[in-house]
Design a protein around this motif. Sequence first.
Motif, PDB file in Angstrom:
ATOM      1  N   GLY A  74       0.531  -1.071  -0.023  1.00 59.94           N
ATOM      2  CA  GLY A  74       0.162  -0.040  -0.080  1.00 59.94           C
ATOM      3  C   GLY A  74       0.722   1.163  -0.013  1.00 59.94           C
ATOM      4  N   ARG A  75       2.361   0.903   0.119  1.00 53.87           N
ATOM      5  CA  ARG A  75       3.126   2.192  -0.010  1.00 53.87           C
ATOM      6  C   ARG A  75       3.156   2.796  -1.255  1.00 53.87           C
ATOM      7  N   GLY A  76       3.191   2.014  -2.272  1.00 57.76           N
ATOM      8  CA  GLY A  76       3.218   2.657  -3.573  1.00 57.76           C
ATOM      9  C   GLY A  76       2.225   2.477  -4.481  1.00 57.76           C
ATOM     10  N   PHE A  77       1.871   3.910  -5.221  1.00 61.80           N
ATOM     11  CA  PHE A  77       0.517   3.899  -6.074  1.00 61.80           C
ATOM     12  C   PHE A  77       0.898   2.875  -7.337  1.00 61.80           C
ATOM     13  N   THR A  78       2.286   2.958  -7.939  1.00 65.12           N
ATOM     14  CA  THR A  78       2.452   2.317  -9.102  1.00 65.12           C
ATOM     15  C   THR A  78       3.021   0.646  -8.940  1.00 65.12           C
ATOM     16  N   LEU A  79       2.920  -0.186  -9.750  1.00 64.29           N
ATOM     17  CA  LEU A  79       3.362  -1.385  -9.618  1.00 64.29           C
ATOM     18  C   LEU A  79       4.712  -1.407  -9.404  1.00 64.29           C
ATOM     19  N   ARG A  80       5.512  -0.444 -10.267  1.00 69.16           N
ATOM     20  CA  ARG A  80       7.060  -0.495  -9.979  1.00 69.16           C
ATOM     21  C   ARG A  80       7.435   0.016  -8.447  1.00 69.16           C
ATOM     22  N   GLU A  81       6.927   1.072  -7.805  1.00 69.23           N
ATOM     23  CA  GLU A  81       7.082   1.400  -6.374  1.00 69.23           C
ATOM     24  C   GLU A  81       6.770   0.315  -5.598  1.00 69.23           C
ATOM     25  N   GLU A  82       5.491  -0.626  -5.986  1.00 67.31           N
ATOM     26  CA  GLU A  82       5.232  -1.649  -4.942  1.00 67.31           C
ATOM     27  C   GLU A  82       6.514  -2.708  -4.861  1.00 67.31           C
ATOM     28  N   ILE A  83       6.849  -3.120  -6.219  1.00 66.91           N
ATOM     29  CA  ILE A  83       7.891  -4.060  -6.185  1.00 66.91           C
ATOM     30  C   ILE A  83       9.182  -3.584  -5.492  1.00 66.91           C
ATOM     31  N   ALA A  84       9.427  -2.132  -5.561  1.00 62.07           N
ATOM     32  CA  ALA A  84      10.593  -1.696  -4.853  1.00 62.07           C
ATOM     33  C   ALA A  84      10.610  -1.548  -3.432  1.00 62.07           C
ATOM     34  N   PHE A  85       9.332  -1.816  -2.876  1.00 63.91           N
ATOM     35  CA  PHE A  85       9.270  -1.618  -1.251  1.00 63.91           C
ATOM     36  C   PHE A  85      10.128  -2.426  -0.569  1.00 63.91           C
ATOM     37  N   GLY A  86      10.368  -3.748  -0.726  1.00 63.29           N
ATOM     38  CA  GLY A  86      11.148  -4.602  -0.228  1.00 63.29           C
ATOM     39  C   GLY A  86      12.544  -4.291  -0.265  1.00 63.29           C
ATOM     40  N   PRO A  87      13.238  -4.093  -1.526  1.00 64.50           N
ATOM     41  CA  PRO A  87      14.508  -3.986  -1.489  1.00 64.50           C
ATOM     42  C   PRO A  87      14.822  -2.528  -1.020  1.00 64.50           C
ATOM     43  N   GLU A  88      13.951  -1.577  -1.004  1.00 67.44           N
ATOM     44  CA  GLU A  88      14.025  -0.264  -0.486  1.00 67.44           C
ATOM     45  C   GLU A  88      14.325  -0.466   1.036  1.00 67.44           C
TER      46      GLU A  88
ATOM     47  N   LEU B 151      15.709  -2.808   2.583  1.00 66.94           N
ATOM     48  CA  LEU B 151      17.007  -3.341   2.957  1.00 66.94           C
ATOM     49  C   LEU B 151      18.169  -2.414   2.809  1.00 66.94           C
ATOM     50  N   GLY B 152      17.833  -1.172   2.201  1.00 67.93           N
ATOM     51  CA  GLY B 152      18.736  -0.235   2.250  1.00 67.93           C
ATOM     52  C   GLY B 152      19.642  -0.447   1.207  1.00 67.93           C
ATOM     53  N   LEU B 153      19.207  -0.956   0.149  1.00 71.09           N
ATOM     54  CA  LEU B 153      20.051  -1.124  -1.004  1.00 71.09           C
ATOM     55  C   LEU B 153      20.365   0.100  -1.847  1.00 71.09           C
ATOM     56  N   PRO B 154      21.575   0.082  -2.580  1.00 69.75           N
ATOM     57  CA  PRO B 154      21.759   1.287  -3.420  1.00 69.75           C
ATOM     58  C   PRO B 154      20.590   1.237  -4.548  1.00 69.75           C
ATOM     59  N   VAL B 155      20.246   2.703  -5.132  1.00 66.39           N
ATOM     60  CA  VAL B 155      19.229   2.847  -5.826  1.00 66.39           C
ATOM     61  C   VAL B 155      19.387   2.050  -7.087  1.00 66.39           C
ATOM     62  N   ALA B 156      20.865   2.003  -7.663  1.00 65.14           N
ATOM     63  CA  ALA B 156      20.941   1.259  -8.827  1.00 65.14           C
ATOM     64  C   ALA B 156      20.564  -0.234  -8.856  1.00 65.14           C
TER      65      ALA B 156
ATOM     66  N   ILE C 164      18.374  -1.476  -6.373  1.00 64.46           N
ATOM     67  CA  ILE C 164      16.954  -1.628  -6.328  1.00 64.46           C
ATOM     68  C   ILE C 164      16.304  -1.610  -7.758  1.00 64.46           C
ATOM     69  N   ARG C 165      16.642  -0.596  -8.675  1.00 66.61           N
ATOM     70  CA  ARG C 165      15.965  -0.455 -10.075  1.00 66.61           C
ATOM     71  C   ARG C 165      16.178  -1.861 -10.642  1.00 66.61           C
ATOM     72  N   ALA C 166      17.594  -2.457 -10.738  1.00 63.60           N
ATOM     73  CA  ALA C 166      17.999  -3.558 -11.445  1.00 63.60           C
ATOM     74  C   ALA C 166      16.966  -4.519 -10.766  1.00 63.60           C
ATOM     75  N   ARG C 167      16.849  -4.865  -9.691  1.00 64.11           N
ATOM     76  CA  ARG C 167      15.922  -5.847  -8.949  1.00 64.11           C
ATOM     77  C   ARG C 167      14.537  -5.814  -9.467  1.00 64.11           C
ATOM     78  N   VAL C 168      14.028  -4.692  -9.341  1.00 59.89           N
ATOM     79  CA  VAL C 168      12.472  -4.454  -9.942  1.00 59.89           C
ATOM     80  C   VAL C 168      12.568  -4.476 -11.425  1.00 59.89           C
ATOM     81  N   GLY C 169      13.504  -4.147 -12.199  1.00 60.86           N
ATOM     82  CA  GLY C 169      13.295  -4.337 -13.589  1.00 60.86           C
ATOM     83  C   GLY C 169      13.397  -5.978 -13.873  1.00 60.86           C
ATOM     84  N   GLU C 170      14.295  -6.633 -13.341  1.00 56.90           N
ATOM     85  CA  GLU C 170      14.460  -7.973 -13.481  1.00 56.90           C
ATOM     86  C   GLU C 170      13.057  -8.836 -13.003  1.00 56.90           C
ATOM     87  N   ALA C 171      12.564  -8.567 -11.944  1.00 61.16           N
ATOM     88  CA  ALA C 171      11.312  -9.229 -11.499  1.00 61.16           C
ATOM     89  C   ALA C 171      10.070  -8.997 -12.368  1.00 61.16           C
ATOM     90  N   MET C 172      10.001  -7.857 -12.835  1.00 62.37           N
ATOM     91  CA  MET C 172       8.942  -7.319 -13.779  1.00 62.37           C
ATOM     92  C   MET C 172       9.056  -7.937 -15.111  1.00 62.37           C
TER      93      MET C 172
END
Length: 236
Positions: A91-105, A107-112, A114-122
Amino acid sequence: MSLCAEDLGFAWPGQPPLFAGLSLRLDDGARLAVLGGNGSGKSTLGRCLAGFLPVTGRLMWAGHPWAALPPAERAQAVQYLGQRPHLQLSGRGFTLREEIAFGPENLGLPVAEIRARVGEAMDLLGLSHLAERDCHHLSGGETQRAALAGALAMRPRLLILDEPMTDLDRESRDALAAHLRDLPMTVIFLDIGWHGWMEGLVARHLLLDGGRFIGPMDTGALLAGPLPERILRPEP
């Protein structure tokens, strides 16, 4: 050895044991289906194996008790996807991309990273074209895949899926089964019976009926023998 249970049991407070005496060992990359009828306790067993509920006996992950792992380390080790995936969206993210990023965020991972993990999962689950879609406007099957993408973005070593194909049509089931077949982690499926999509994907099956365990057994033994009445018969 990744997951090891010895004489595992569970009971709700003030109730008789729901199950007891489970001993099980799973290597990295193993596939196991726990089959049980509605109300058999398979969902509770899944939460126990994920370390979410207190158990009797011993439950070890990579040689350590689940309780000994810090929350962030446990979140990276195991992800559990329940029967109602819409309840697992943050419920934190309005978009699907934001929702998938919630967990990795979290974990305090670097932005790059997080983006790689989200793109890979999608990409893996065929969701890239829905990246900017409001999560409240996803269909049942899309929500199922969105919740799974969020779990995969954590890159767990153990993935526990409770009736993961319920809201998917046959084409989507076959596609998801193909994706799951190639994943490097250990996967435990919880379901009411054997399904065609398990063919070639799941090598071992454990039956849960009336608090007792039968197996594990391979697919040939499962299909050759009688099944407990509450467990769904194989599809023709």
